[in-house]
Design a protein around this motif. Structure first.
Motif, PDB file in Angstrom:
ATOM      1  N   ILE A   1       5.402   4.879  -1.648  1.00 42.20           N
ATOM      2  CA  ILE A   1       6.522   3.988  -1.840  1.00 42.20           C
ATOM      3  C   ILE A   1       6.555   3.679  -3.441  1.00 42.20           C
ATOM      4  O   ILE A   1       5.691   3.541  -4.294  1.00 42.20           O
ATOM      5  N   PHE A   2       7.835   3.529  -3.630  1.00 45.21           N
ATOM      6  CA  PHE A   2       8.285   3.515  -5.070  1.00 45.21           C
ATOM      7  C   PHE A   2       9.378   2.505  -5.200  1.00 45.21           C
ATOM      8  O   PHE A   2      10.131   2.389  -4.397  1.00 45.21           O
TER       9      PHE A   2
ATOM     10  N   TYR B   1       7.639   1.648 -10.537  1.00 44.71           N
ATOM     11  CA  TYR B   1       6.492   1.157 -10.078  1.00 44.71           C
ATOM     12  C   TYR B   1       6.052   1.732  -8.734  1.00 44.71           C
ATOM     13  O   TYR B   1       6.944   2.270  -7.958  1.00 44.71           O
ATOM     14  N   THR B   2       4.688   1.500  -8.589  1.00 39.02           N
ATOM     15  CA  THR B   2       4.149   2.305  -7.414  1.00 39.02           C
ATOM     16  C   THR B   2       2.700   1.790  -7.261  1.00 39.02           C
ATOM     17  O   THR B   2       2.254   1.223  -8.172  1.00 39.02           O
ATOM     18  N   PRO B   3       2.186   1.688  -5.876  1.00 41.44           N
ATOM     19  CA  PRO B   3       0.770   0.942  -5.861  1.00 41.44           C
ATOM     20  C   PRO B   3      -0.159   1.911  -6.376  1.00 41.44           C
ATOM     21  O   PRO B   3      -0.095   3.018  -6.656  1.00 41.44           O
ATOM     22  N   SER B   4      -1.134   1.130  -7.062  1.00 40.01           N
ATOM     23  CA  SER B   4      -2.430   2.002  -7.508  1.00 40.01           C
ATOM     24  C   SER B   4      -3.174   2.628  -6.637  1.00 40.01           C
ATOM     25  O   SER B   4      -3.270   2.301  -5.240  1.00 40.01           O
ATOM     26  N   LEU B   5      -3.759   3.642  -6.982  1.00 41.39           N
ATOM     27  CA  LEU B   5      -4.718   4.454  -6.018  1.00 41.39           C
ATOM     28  C   LEU B   5      -5.853   3.420  -5.511  1.00 41.39           C
ATOM     29  O   LEU B   5      -6.424   3.686  -4.396  1.00 41.39           O
ATOM     30  N   ALA B   6      -5.972   2.397  -6.221  1.00 41.98           N
ATOM     31  CA  ALA B   6      -7.270   1.418  -6.204  1.00 41.98           C
ATOM     32  C   ALA B   6      -7.135   0.706  -4.835  1.00 41.98           C
ATOM     33  O   ALA B   6      -7.910  -0.081  -4.237  1.00 41.98           O
ATOM     34  N   THR B   7      -5.712   0.707  -4.497  1.00 43.09           N
ATOM     35  CA  THR B   7      -5.279   0.028  -3.278  1.00 43.09           C
ATOM     36  C   THR B   7      -5.829   0.901  -1.793  1.00 43.09           C
ATOM     37  O   THR B   7      -5.715   0.191  -0.810  1.00 43.09           O
TER      38      THR B   7
ATOM     39  N   ALA C   1       0.712  -1.276   0.003  1.00 45.87           N
ATOM     40  CA  ALA C   1       0.032  -0.217   0.083  1.00 45.87           C
ATOM     41  C   ALA C   1       1.053   1.346   0.054  1.00 45.87           C
ATOM     42  O   ALA C   1       1.160   1.888  -1.323  1.00 45.87           O
ATOM     43  N   GLU C   2       1.245   1.619   1.248  1.00 40.54           N
ATOM     44  CA  GLU C   2       2.051   2.908   1.391  1.00 40.54           C
ATOM     45  C   GLU C   2       3.078   2.914   2.555  1.00 40.54           C
ATOM     46  O   GLU C   2       2.517   1.914   3.581  1.00 40.54           O
ATOM     47  N   GLY C   3       3.761   3.872   2.627  1.00 40.62           N
ATOM     48  CA  GLY C   3       4.404   3.971   3.874  1.00 40.62           C
ATOM     49  C   GLY C   3       3.499   4.692   5.037  1.00 40.62           C
ATOM     50  O   GLY C   3       2.491   5.166   4.852  1.00 40.62           O
ATOM     51  N   LEU C   4       4.274   4.683   6.450  1.00 45.47           N
ATOM     52  CA  LEU C   4       3.556   5.361   7.430  1.00 45.47           C
ATOM     53  C   LEU C   4       3.271   6.767   7.337  1.00 45.47           C
ATOM     54  O   LEU C   4       1.967   7.163   7.347  1.00 45.47           O
TER      55      LEU C   4
ATOM     56  N   LEU D   1      11.121   7.142 -18.244  1.00 40.12           N
ATOM     57  CA  LEU D   1      10.963   5.641 -17.607  1.00 40.12           C
ATOM     58  C   LEU D   1       9.443   5.117 -18.023  1.00 40.12           C
ATOM     59  O   LEU D   1       8.515   5.802 -18.217  1.00 40.12           O
ATOM     60  N   ASN D   2       9.412   3.890 -18.017  1.00 37.11           N
ATOM     61  CA  ASN D   2       8.119   2.999 -18.093  1.00 37.11           C
ATOM     62  C   ASN D   2       7.636   3.168 -16.826  1.00 37.11           C
ATOM     63  O   ASN D   2       8.209   3.019 -15.656  1.00 37.11           O
ATOM     64  N   ILE D   3       6.391   3.535 -16.404  1.00 40.44           N
ATOM     65  CA  ILE D   3       5.608   3.431 -15.329  1.00 40.44           C
ATOM     66  C   ILE D   3       4.497   2.670 -15.283  1.00 40.44           C
ATOM     67  O   ILE D   3       3.781   2.438 -16.083  1.00 40.44           O
ATOM     68  N   GLU D   4       4.493   1.882 -13.963  1.00 36.30           N
ATOM     69  CA  GLU D   4       3.434   0.954 -13.903  1.00 36.30           C
ATOM     70  C   GLU D   4       2.677   1.245 -12.363  1.00 36.30           C
ATOM     71  O   GLU D   4       3.512   1.013 -11.524  1.00 36.30           O
ATOM     72  N   GLU D   5       1.494   1.278 -12.462  1.00 34.97           N
ATOM     73  CA  GLU D   5       0.820   1.356 -11.235  1.00 34.97           C
ATOM     74  C   GLU D   5      -0.085   0.224 -11.132  1.00 34.97           C
ATOM     75  O   GLU D   5      -0.652  -0.259 -12.022  1.00 34.97           O
ATOM     76  N   GLY D   6      -0.174  -0.480  -9.937  1.00 39.71           N
ATOM     77  CA  GLY D   6      -1.007  -1.714  -9.955  1.00 39.71           C
ATOM     78  C   GLY D   6      -1.164  -2.209  -8.452  1.00 39.71           C
ATOM     79  O   GLY D   6      -0.568  -1.570  -7.502  1.00 39.71           O
TER      80      GLY D   6
END
Length: 299
Positions: free
Chosen positions: A183-184, A192-198, A176-179, A218-223
């Motif tokens: 996070i990337f 890479y980084t988590p999707s907002l859908a998380t 998900a994310e840091g405290l 850069l190639n970027i992937e959210e998921g």
């Protein structure tokens, strides 16, 4: 600290909020935290844009203009004798009746807190997966709201160490994310980084890092990503508006000994952005290689 509240400037010890303010009673309030560089707030328009969208979603009618907020920030810095500072802008629902209202809050309360940027510490942190899972947002998307108990409990689990960032997983086990961060990670030329859908917060710095990554090609992937996706990456870093970009040196037993050249380039562009004192990331239009370094080019 001299605090602004609804037209008055007072020492923080004398600043009061009514017990009938729904920001206190029910947590109906949002805030933005951002930095100033040489007296100018960085990405202010993007912070205020996110704030306004969030306030509308919780039925708070807030009509302050961007220029007025920028003027308040300037005055706050002067009154607190700060140039490079951290600003926390709070908007609460304001005073209302005891009970859950159905009408719009038309008299919100505005508070502005100011403090100097802490002395530079290490730009490296270790990461720890928290046992506590990230709670789901109260509404359709996560807001930077007064509902901060999940983060506070996560901090209790982490303890008092300042060189560690807790990493939340969702109830399903996705990253998900840091405290207090997004996070990337980078692997094989993809960011890479988590999707907002998380259910994570769409951090303003997060948005800007994605923008810089795109400008760099850069190639970027959210998921939705598992622990293993993170642990088998080349490099990991955390972002927020006050600490900027923090490289992750280790997660558990997994070491990340070398910072990716891509992270170095993103950091350089971020630093250049702060030196240009951008009020919105839309001002950074493209990147060019100039004298062996990537430089931002804006209109």
């Amino acid at each position: 600290m001299i605090v602004y509240k609804d037209g008055d400037w007072k020492p923080i010890e004398e600043t009061q909020v009514s017990v009938m303010d729904h920001g206190f009673l029910y947590g109906v309030g949002l805030f933005e935290t951002f930095r100033t560089y040489n007296g100018v707030p960085f990405l202010l328009k993007d912070h205020l844009k996110r704030l306004r969208v969030g306030l509308e979603s919780v039925y708070i009618d807030w009509q302050e203009a961007d220029n007025d907020i920028q003027a308040l920030v300037t005055e706050a810095l002067l009154r607190n004798e700060v140039i490079d500072g951290i600003i926390r802008l709070n908007v609460t629902a304001g005073i209302s009746n005891w009970g859950l209202p159905t009408e719009t809050y038309n008299d919100p309360s505005l508070l502005l807190f100011t403090r100097p940027v802490p002395k530079s510490g290490s730009d490296l942190k270790a990461g720890v997966f928290l046992d506590l899972r990230r709670n789901t947002p109260e509404g359709k998307t996560r807001l930077k709201s007064h509902h901060y108990l999940n983060n506070l409990l996560g901090k209790r689990e982490l303890g008092s160490q300042t060189d560690i960032e807790g990493i939340f997983l969702t109830e399903e086990g996705w990253i998900a994310e840091g405290l207090v961060s997004n996070i990337f990670w980078i692997k094989d030329g993809t960011l890479y980084t988590p999707s907002l859908a998380t259910g994570i917060l769409n951090g303003v710095t997060r948005q800007y890092i994605l923008h810089l990554g795109m400008l760099l090609g850069l190639n970027i992937e959210e998921g939705f990503f598992a622990k293993e996706d993170l642990l088998f990456s080349d490099t990991v870093f955390f972002t927020n508006s006050t600490q900027e970009l923090i490289t992750c040196k280790r997660i558990g037993d997994k070491e990340f000994p070398n910072e990716s050249i891509w992270v170095t380039r993103i950091k350089e562009l971020y630093q250049e952005s702060t030196e240009r004192q951008l009020l919105s990331y839309e001002q950074a239009k493209k990147v060019e290689m100039i004298n062996g370094k990537y430089k931002l080019v804006s209109n």
